[in-house]
Motif scaffolding. Structure first.
Motif, PDB file in Angstrom:
ATOM      1  N   LYS A   1      -6.362  -0.237   9.846  1.00 23.37           N
ATOM      2  CA  LYS A   1      -6.434   1.174  10.241  1.00 23.37           C
ATOM      3  C   LYS A   1      -5.760   1.395  11.593  1.00 23.37           C
ATOM      4  O   LYS A   1      -4.958   2.322  11.752  1.00 23.37           O
ATOM      5  CB  LYS A   1      -7.910   1.637  10.289  1.00 23.37           C
ATOM      6  CG  LYS A   1      -8.631   1.513   8.961  1.00 23.37           C
ATOM      7  CD  LYS A   1     -10.052   2.061   9.033  1.00 23.37           C
ATOM      8  CE  LYS A   1     -10.961   1.232   9.913  1.00 23.37           C
ATOM      9  NZ  LYS A   1     -11.195  -0.138   9.374  1.00 23.37           N
TER      10      LYS A   1
ATOM     11  N   LYS B   1       0.838  -1.206   0.000  1.00 23.19           N
ATOM     12  CA  LYS B   1       0.000   0.000   0.000  1.00 23.19           C
ATOM     13  C   LYS B   1       0.873   1.256   0.000  1.00 23.19           C
ATOM     14  O   LYS B   1       0.679   2.161   0.806  1.00 23.19           O
ATOM     15  CB  LYS B   1      -0.923  -0.009   1.221  1.00 23.19           C
ATOM     16  CG  LYS B   1      -1.972  -1.113   1.201  1.00 23.19           C
ATOM     17  CD  LYS B   1      -2.972  -0.913   0.076  1.00 23.19           C
ATOM     18  CE  LYS B   1      -4.007  -2.006   0.028  1.00 23.19           C
ATOM     19  NZ  LYS B   1      -4.976  -1.793  -1.063  1.00 23.19           N
TER      20      LYS B   1
ATOM     21  N   VAL C   1      -1.047   4.556  -0.268  1.00 20.61           N
ATOM     22  CA  VAL C   1      -1.712   4.901   0.994  1.00 20.61           C
ATOM     23  C   VAL C   1      -0.698   5.414   2.006  1.00 20.61           C
ATOM     24  O   VAL C   1      -0.958   6.398   2.722  1.00 20.61           O
ATOM     25  CB  VAL C   1      -2.473   3.681   1.554  1.00 20.61           C
ATOM     26  CG1 VAL C   1      -3.009   3.973   2.957  1.00 20.61           C
ATOM     27  CG2 VAL C   1      -3.604   3.289   0.634  1.00 20.61           C
TER      28      VAL C   1
ATOM     29  N   ILE D   1      -7.866   2.450   3.057  1.00 22.76           N
ATOM     30  CA  ILE D   1      -6.677   1.613   2.869  1.00 22.76           C
ATOM     31  C   ILE D   1      -6.955   0.567   1.795  1.00 22.76           C
ATOM     32  O   ILE D   1      -6.155   0.355   0.899  1.00 22.76           O
ATOM     33  CB  ILE D   1      -6.265   0.946   4.185  1.00 22.76           C
ATOM     34  CG1 ILE D   1      -5.851   2.002   5.218  1.00 22.76           C
ATOM     35  CG2 ILE D   1      -5.126  -0.049   3.961  1.00 22.76           C
ATOM     36  CD1 ILE D   1      -5.521   1.444   6.588  1.00 22.76           C
TER      37      ILE D   1
END
Length: 316
Positions: free
Chosen positions: A45, A18, A21, A168
């Motif tokens: 998260k 990610k 992100v 995410i």
């Protein structure tokens, strides 16, 4: 490696696959802003917020928002000390560096409002007395976009204080397989290294504020905001605070890329995540099936991007 690269590597080891992100999170940190993570449970998260705190050796606290939570449960309360016969302040969990406001929309608007002063002014008023919150102070708030029963939508004033909102998302198959292999052996958070200090983060935030923004790009920022306010499908456009936030995130993206000046692509990259939670569609637009993402795309296409600027020569 510089501290930004070290932080990116740290977070990439925790949230696999990610990178985009992670860069959004780093941009939020550099821009001194609060982040709203709207995603389904189990996507990382909480892990991400903890990893950020650990990377800078910062204090981390979590508040699980529920319908019965009170403002004093967040900010603190004045209590009477019977032994010393004096009133003392029992500070709440909001006095920290990284605050995870988990499922923030499950709390009542009254409880949600306890965050307003802290997020905007880095202070909290308890029984009429103002108490400052030590910087850095960043709120990571989470929402579940699927489950709405027993929730209270965040009011516009609360949403406007969040610098960015993004998700995410699920990992790719290959990265999810890697995650399973890693989880068999250890908790990824145990491998998070301290790559910098709180003072380092404050310094990075100050350096980000001084990233150069050309006057033509300031005009571009204002035009984007004004276009949102006049758009045919928008009931509530961007606030002046949103325009400031857009500039700050653009500066942060420039800093991440190792530049001391903003380019148009920084603004265009920042625009969706900075504005998606602030734009309120008209009722007739919703009936036609218009989405906020459609309006964002339309605004970016309709506003002329400044060209022929020698940004490097402009930087003093």
């Amino acid at each position: 490696m510089n501290k930004i690269d070290l932080l990116r590597a740290n977070l990439n080891n925790v949230i696999l696959g990610k990178r985009e992100v992670i860069d959004k999170v780093i941009a939020g940190l550099l821009a001194s802003g609060h982040i709203l993570l709207e995603d389904v449970p189990g996507t990382g998260k909480t892990t991400l917020a903890k990893a950020v705190a650990s990377s800078f050796d910062m204090d981390f606290k979590r508040i699980q928002f529920t319908p019965d939570i009170l403002p004093s449960d967040i900010t603190g309360i004045t209590v009477y000390d019977l032994e010393n016969k004096v009133f003392k302040v029992r500070f709440g969990p909001i006095f920290t560096n990284i605050l995870l406001a988990d499922e923030i929309n499950r709390a009542t608007p009254k409880a949600q409002s306890a965050l307003l002063e802290a997020m905007a002014e880095y202070s909290v008023t308890i029984d009429g007395t103002k108490h400052n919150i030590e910087r850095p102070f960043i709120v990571f708030a989470t929402e579940n976009p699927i489950e709405y029963e027993g929730t209270f939508p965040l009011p516009e004033a609360q949403l406007d204080r969040f610098l960015m909102r993004f998700a995410i998302g699920y990992p790719d198959k290959e990265f999810e397989k890697q995650m399973l292999g890693a989880e068999k052996i250890r908790d990824p958070l145990e491998e998070v290294k301290v790559v910098a200090t709180k003072e380092d983060l404050l310094k990075l935030q100050d350096e980000t504020k001084h990233v150069y923004v050309h006057p033509s790009l300031l005009d571009y920022l204002v035009e984007l905001a004004n276009t949102s306010r006049l758009h045919r499908d928008i009931y509530l456009g961007l606030s002046p605070r949103a325009t400031i936030h857009l500039m700050k995130v653009a500066q942060a993206y420039a800093k991440i890329d190792g530049r001391n000046f903003v380019i148009p692509d920084d603004i265009k990259s920042a625009f969706p995540d900075v504005v998606n939670h602030r734009l309120i569609l008209r009722a007739d637009a919703k009936l036609r099936g218009t989405k906020v993402s459609d309006v964002i795309e339309d605004i970016l296409k309709s506003v002329k991007v400044p060209t022929n600027i020698n940004f490097e020569n402009e930087v003093s």
